[in-house]
Each structure stands twice: as C-alpha cells, then as structure tokens.
Design a protein around this motif. Structure first.
Motif, PDB file in Angstrom:
ATOM      1  N   GLU A 147     -28.914   5.046   6.813  1.00  8.31           N
ATOM      2  CA  GLU A 147     -28.284   6.338   7.012  1.00  8.31           C
ATOM      3  C   GLU A 147     -28.827   6.987   8.280  1.00  8.31           C
ATOM      4  O   GLU A 147     -30.036   6.984   8.510  1.00  8.31           O
ATOM      5  CB  GLU A 147     -28.638   7.193   5.789  1.00  8.31           C
ATOM      6  N   ASP A 148     -27.945   7.515   9.069  1.00  3.34           N
ATOM      7  CA  ASP A 148     -28.358   8.324  10.205  1.00  3.34           C
ATOM      8  C   ASP A 148     -28.967   9.632   9.681  1.00  3.34           C
ATOM      9  O   ASP A 148     -28.679  10.040   8.559  1.00  3.34           O
ATOM     10  CB  ASP A 148     -27.114   8.627  11.058  1.00  3.34           C
ATOM     11  N   LEU A 149     -29.783  10.266  10.500  1.00  4.30           N
ATOM     12  CA  LEU A 149     -30.400  11.520  10.053  1.00  4.30           C
ATOM     13  C   LEU A 149     -29.355  12.594   9.776  1.00  4.30           C
ATOM     14  O   LEU A 149     -29.424  13.294   8.759  1.00  4.30           O
ATOM     15  CB  LEU A 149     -31.379  12.028  11.119  1.00  4.30           C
ATOM     16  N   ASP A 150     -28.374  12.715  10.679  1.00  4.06           N
ATOM     17  CA  ASP A 150     -27.325  13.714  10.477  1.00  4.06           C
ATOM     18  C   ASP A 150     -26.542  13.448   9.198  1.00  4.06           C
ATOM     19  O   ASP A 150     -26.196  14.370   8.454  1.00  4.06           O
ATOM     20  CB  ASP A 150     -26.356  13.714  11.666  1.00  4.06           C
ATOM     21  N   GLU A 151     -26.286  12.178   8.964  1.00  5.75           N
ATOM     22  CA  GLU A 151     -25.596  11.798   7.724  1.00  5.75           C
ATOM     23  C   GLU A 151     -26.386  12.242   6.506  1.00  5.75           C
ATOM     24  O   GLU A 151     -25.835  12.764   5.543  1.00  5.75           O
ATOM     25  CB  GLU A 151     -25.485  10.274   7.632  1.00  5.75           C
ATOM     26  N   VAL A 201     -27.128  15.712   1.760  1.00 10.99           N
ATOM     27  CA  VAL A 201     -27.885  16.697   0.980  1.00 10.99           C
ATOM     28  C   VAL A 201     -27.043  17.952   0.783  1.00 10.99           C
ATOM     29  O   VAL A 201     -26.927  18.492  -0.319  1.00 10.99           O
ATOM     30  CB  VAL A 201     -29.201  17.060   1.702  1.00 10.99           C
ATOM     31  N   LEU A 202     -26.419  18.379   1.865  1.00 11.67           N
ATOM     32  CA  LEU A 202     -25.591  19.575   1.813  1.00 11.67           C
ATOM     33  C   LEU A 202     -24.409  19.403   0.873  1.00 11.67           C
ATOM     34  O   LEU A 202     -24.080  20.295   0.087  1.00 11.67           O
ATOM     35  CB  LEU A 202     -25.058  19.860   3.208  1.00 11.67           C
ATOM     36  N   PHE A 203     -23.788  18.248   0.963  1.00 17.35           N
ATOM     37  CA  PHE A 203     -22.606  18.017   0.131  1.00 17.35           C
ATOM     38  C   PHE A 203     -22.983  17.907  -1.341  1.00 17.35           C
ATOM     39  O   PHE A 203     -22.324  18.483  -2.199  1.00 17.35           O
ATOM     40  CB  PHE A 203     -21.864  16.768   0.589  1.00 17.35           C
ATOM     41  N   GLU A 204     -24.040  17.197  -1.614  1.00 13.30           N
ATOM     42  CA  GLU A 204     -24.474  17.043  -3.005  1.00 13.30           C
ATOM     43  C   GLU A 204     -24.793  18.393  -3.642  1.00 13.30           C
ATOM     44  O   GLU A 204     -24.590  18.606  -4.824  1.00 13.30           O
ATOM     45  CB  GLU A 204     -25.713  16.134  -3.082  1.00 13.30           C
ATOM     46  N   LEU A 205     -25.253  19.288  -2.808  1.00 11.39           N
ATOM     47  CA  LEU A 205     -25.681  20.588  -3.326  1.00 11.39           C
ATOM     48  C   LEU A 205     -24.529  21.581  -3.423  1.00 11.39           C
ATOM     49  O   LEU A 205     -24.461  22.385  -4.345  1.00 11.39           O
ATOM     50  CB  LEU A 205     -26.763  21.146  -2.399  1.00 11.39           C
ATOM     51  N   VAL A 253     -19.512  28.168  -1.444  1.00 17.54           N
ATOM     52  CA  VAL A 253     -20.555  27.458  -2.176  1.00 17.54           C
ATOM     53  C   VAL A 253     -20.537  27.856  -3.631  1.00 17.54           C
ATOM     54  O   VAL A 253     -20.780  29.000  -3.978  1.00 17.54           O
ATOM     55  CB  VAL A 253     -21.943  27.736  -1.564  1.00 17.54           C
ATOM     56  N   ALA A 254     -20.218  26.889  -4.431  1.00 19.58           N
ATOM     57  CA  ALA A 254     -20.179  27.133  -5.868  1.00 19.58           C
ATOM     58  C   ALA A 254     -21.282  26.309  -6.516  1.00 19.58           C
ATOM     59  O   ALA A 254     -21.050  25.216  -6.989  1.00 19.58           O
ATOM     60  CB  ALA A 254     -18.816  26.733  -6.439  1.00 19.58           C
ATOM     61  N   PRO A 255     -22.483  26.827  -6.494  1.00 17.76           N
ATOM     62  CA  PRO A 255     -23.597  26.038  -7.032  1.00 17.76           C
ATOM     63  C   PRO A 255     -23.368  25.628  -8.475  1.00 17.76           C
ATOM     64  O   PRO A 255     -23.886  24.631  -8.935  1.00 17.76           O
ATOM     65  CB  PRO A 255     -24.794  26.988  -6.924  1.00 17.76           C
ATOM     66  N   LYS A 256     -22.558  26.397  -9.162  1.00 18.12           N
ATOM     67  CA  LYS A 256     -22.329  26.079 -10.575  1.00 18.12           C
ATOM     68  C   LYS A 256     -21.676  24.720 -10.741  1.00 18.12           C
ATOM     69  O   LYS A 256     -21.834  24.065 -11.752  1.00 18.12           O
ATOM     70  CB  LYS A 256     -21.462  27.165 -11.222  1.00 18.12           C
ATOM     71  N   GLY A 257     -20.914  24.325  -9.726  1.00 19.77           N
ATOM     72  CA  GLY A 257     -20.240  23.047  -9.816  1.00 19.77           C
ATOM     73  C   GLY A 257     -21.113  21.859  -9.476  1.00 19.77           C
ATOM     74  O   GLY A 257     -20.763  20.727  -9.755  1.00 19.77           O
ATOM     75  N   SER A 258     -22.239  22.125  -8.868  1.00 24.00           N
ATOM     76  CA  SER A 258     -23.048  20.999  -8.407  1.00 24.00           C
ATOM     77  C   SER A 258     -24.012  20.511  -9.478  1.00 24.00           C
ATOM     78  O   SER A 258     -24.274  21.195 -10.461  1.00 24.00           O
ATOM     79  CB  SER A 258     -23.833  21.388  -7.161  1.00 24.00           C
ATOM     80  N   ALA A 259     -24.536  19.336  -9.233  1.00 29.74           N
ATOM     81  CA  ALA A 259     -25.459  18.734 -10.191  1.00 29.74           C
ATOM     82  C   ALA A 259     -26.743  19.546 -10.327  1.00 29.74           C
ATOM     83  O   ALA A 259     -27.449  19.459 -11.312  1.00 29.74           O
ATOM     84  CB  ALA A 259     -25.792  17.312  -9.750  1.00 29.74           C
ATOM     85  N   PHE A 260     -27.024  20.354  -9.305  1.00 21.98           N
ATOM     86  CA  PHE A 260     -28.279  21.099  -9.292  1.00 21.98           C
ATOM     87  C   PHE A 260     -28.100  22.539  -9.737  1.00 21.98           C
ATOM     88  O   PHE A 260     -28.983  23.362  -9.539  1.00 21.98           O
ATOM     89  CB  PHE A 260     -28.868  21.080  -7.883  1.00 21.98           C
TER      90      PHE A 260
END
Lengths: 232, 232
Positions: free
Chosen positions: A52-56, A61-65, A119-126
DNA sequence: AAGGTAAGTGTATTTTGTACACTTAACCAA
DNA sequence: TTGGTTAAGTGTACAAAATACACTTACCTT
C-alpha cells in the motif's frame, strides 16, 4: 481475508471538521477498563499494508472510519521518536483497535478536511469509539498524538491562507459569511468583511449559485460553491 | 558492532552546497559493473536504526558522509510508493552501500544546507563514491530519487524566501552580494541590488563584522555573519 | 407597518514592493 | 601618481497591495 501489515509503519490522520461554531477533530475513544473509568483518546490510524502506498493507507483509514472518499488529505510530517509507542506499552486498550507491535512504530501523519455532515460515525465499525472533539478542548492524547495534532493545526493554519482550502470544511453550498467565520475561528482573529471578500474573490473556481440561503430571519445570503472543473 | 536496523525504513538526504557559481547536490556514485560502465547515482541515505529518532538517523547519515555536525536539516516528505525499491531490484550495486531488503522501503526525506567548503568527502568512508553535482545537470537517479530531489528543490526554494536560510550555504563570513547571487541562482531570476538589501536587512541576527573582503581587484565588500545568539 | 438582523458594497490611507543611476574604494597598469 | 577597471554601496519616486472604515438592502417577525 486481512492484508498483511508492516509491523512498524503506521499512518495517523488528524481529521478536522467544522459545525458552524467550533473546529473539531475526530478522535478514537476507549474506556480504560484497567485503571479508572477515565476515557482516553487517540488519533485514528493504522499500520500500513505491505503493498500500500502511504496516501492509500491514509485514505483507507479515513474511509474505514467515515465511509467517505475523495477527501482533502495532506501528508505533513513523519514522526519517529523511538519511545513513542513504548511509553504507553502498558495501556493495551488500543491494541483492540490497532495491532501494535512491541517495537517502535514510525508514523506518517496526515491532516484531512471534511464536511462534518458527511461523516456518520454511527455507520462505521468504530461508531462507539468515535467522537468529534473541539480542538480547543482536546484532553491529553495517547502516544505522541498531542504533538502530531499541534503540528497539524499549525500546518492547516498556514495552508488555509496560502491555499484557500477552507471550503473543504463546509457543505457544498455555503455563504461567504460562513467561510469568513471559519477563517476567523482558525486564525483566531477578527477579519474585515469587505477586505475578506476582496481577497477570496480572487480565488478561482469559487462560483455563486442561482440560489440563496433559506430559513433565516434576515436578508438571505448568496450561496457559493467551489467548482474545480469550471473551465475558463 | 553494528546497530540493528529497521529493514524497511530509511532516511534519504538531499544535501545542497554552493560553490559561488552553482547549486550542487551531494550524490553517491557507483559504477555499474554488470551492464556497461555507466555511472549511476543515488541520494545518500540509510536504514534507520532500531532505537534512533528519524532526525538522528538523518544527522548520522550526514555525519558519516561529511564528517560535519550541526547542519541545517529539515524533513520535508515521506515517500512510500510500494514499488520504489522493487523497480530496481536487479541493480544490486547499491546493496554494497545500503543493506536493502527485498520488500518495500519507506523513506523519510530530508534536505540539508551545508557550507561546501566544510565537506571533505575525501575524508569519509564513502570518498570514492561521493560527488557534488550541479543540480541543473543531475542525471536520472536510482529508485524514486529524482522525485525526492525535485520535492527538495521546491521546498528549499519556498523556504529560502520565507525563512531566509540562504546563508546556511555560505561560509561563516560572507558578503551581501554573495548572498544575493545565491538567491538569484536558486530562484532563477535577477534581483535588484538595492531592493534585495532592503529586504534582507529586515532579518534578525544578520550582523556586519569589523572586517572586509580581501584579495579582490575592486572595492572590498563588507563581511557579514549570521549570529543566532545575538541578544536584543 | 415597524423593528430586528445579517448581507452586501466602495473609497481613502497606509504599507509594501518595484524600478531606476550615480558615487566610492580598492586594485592594476602605464 | 595617475587614470582605468571593477564591483560595492546608497535613496527616491511610483505602483501595487493591504488595511481601515459605515451605510443601505432584503428578508423575517411581531
């Protein structure tokens, strides 16, 4: 199946959001079961995957969150203090979020600007562990994340004026007063309305819409959007 | 005994020098024995040791190469393209200098400004492989080092004007004309003598000495030095 | 219809940046 | 010693950019 991760290289993301009143940062929260019931926070981040590239990695991380993509994201500094992880080796609550090795982890830090409404944190795994916190009221963070956050803020401030990136924190349609309030908050000083408008009207791709603000008890403001595709 | 190194984390240093006429960069050279007798170059760098801060690692690389310490050194970007090493996996000449693993290496890049006269590559362990090369005539480099060099140049240019760091490339005693020539070279534009002096006389810690240039066939110039300890 | 609220707009002043040319001090050669 | 050569050193006028500042407008509410 989970990809293989590099054991001592992570990315951390300082995600800024703006609710119209406060500049906020998205933090990962977890209750310390062991000691007291004190809550501790850390920046979202993860080990980088092997191909994985660093930007990727930062985008992942951003998408998962947040479940959003194509976000303003900028690398600003690598941190490699060898004691940065060991210092908190005994606090194993974070292991549940990130797979931390025993040894030192280098982290490449990014800052990111998002429309807080997206950003809907409620939808994320975290969900349960995610919180928007006013940057002025951030408690001491895990690891060297205080230092990282400070660097991010400094960099964001200087790039706000040189690159006019403030609209990245606003909804797609926004008023010039909203943009000005944001600048005033981030730069921590009052700006003159007419001078501010003069200066930002120089920037490209900022276009007025055929639409005005609604639901306010005063003269409705012109709405603008930032349109990078606009031809000239 | 050699310290243990992190197998996939390196620092690379873009070391700038100025000889009064050209802006140069210090590169590691090695003849490719295998293919032709073509010479290839790379930026100096090394894997980071297990208990070493990133800044320490960069300073170590610099010291091992130049035998000087307390140099202007600034981290500017981390590079983590996963193919950055694999691309050149077949060129094993560099393995003799750095212990490269098979897998991807993240590198944290620094740029550095030195007084070229202080650097005696002949005294270093890498003497035979070290060369100052005009930045305008740098051939294609190994790995992604071209990209890193370009980023370094951009960053240096912008910080030259915002931070007035040009004197870091000059001898301890220098004339304002020398400083101006350096600025003109780096920024690639002619500057007005009087305006240049007006602007740099604003910067702190730049003080005239009780000493003038000698050995020139014209009016000798006032010598200046940069003295950060000067109280005010 | 009147009062409240934030939107929207121009000009004068100050500060900063730019353009521009002659005199000076040392060296060298005749 | 004198005159020629070289780069050092210096100020002012103009243009551009940044700043300070106050009233009118449009919509909502009562």
């Amino acid at each position: 199946m989970v990809s293989q991760k590099i054991p001592n290289l992570s990315v951390d993301c300082v995600i800024f959001g703006y609710n119209g009143k406060e500049l906020k940062v998205l933090l990962i929260e977890q209750k310390k079961i062991s000691e007291q019931l004190k809550t501790q926070y850390a920046l979202p981040g993860d080990l980088v995957e092997i191909d994985e590239d660093l930007d990727e990695a930062a985008n992942r991380v951003l998408f998962e969150l947040t479940n959003i993509k194509d976000i303003y994201l900028e690398q600003f500094q690598a941190f490699g203090n060898p004691v940065r992880v060991k210092e908190q080796k005994d606090s194993d609550w974070l292991r549940s979020i990130r797979e931390f090795p025993e040894e030192r982890v280098i982290t490449v830090a990014y800052y990111s600007l998002v429309n807080i409404e997206d950003v809907a944190p409620k939808g994320s795994a975290f969900a349960d562990h995610t919180e928007w916190i006013n940057v002025k009221k951030v408690p001491p963070l895990a690891f060297d994340h205080d230092q990282i956050l400070n660097h991010a803020l400094q960099r964001f401030r200087s790039e706000l004026v040189t690159k006019n990136i403030g609209f990245e924190l606003l909804p797609p349609k926004f008023t010039l007063s909203q943009l000005q309030q944001l600048h005033e908050l981030v730069l921590d000083k009052k700006l003159d309305k007419r001078n501010f408008r003069k200066s930002i009207k120089k920037i490209d791709h900022l276009e007025p819409l055929d639409e005005k603000q609604t639901g306010v008890d005063h003269k409705p403001a012109q709405l603008y959007r930032f349109n990078p595709k606009k031809e000239d």
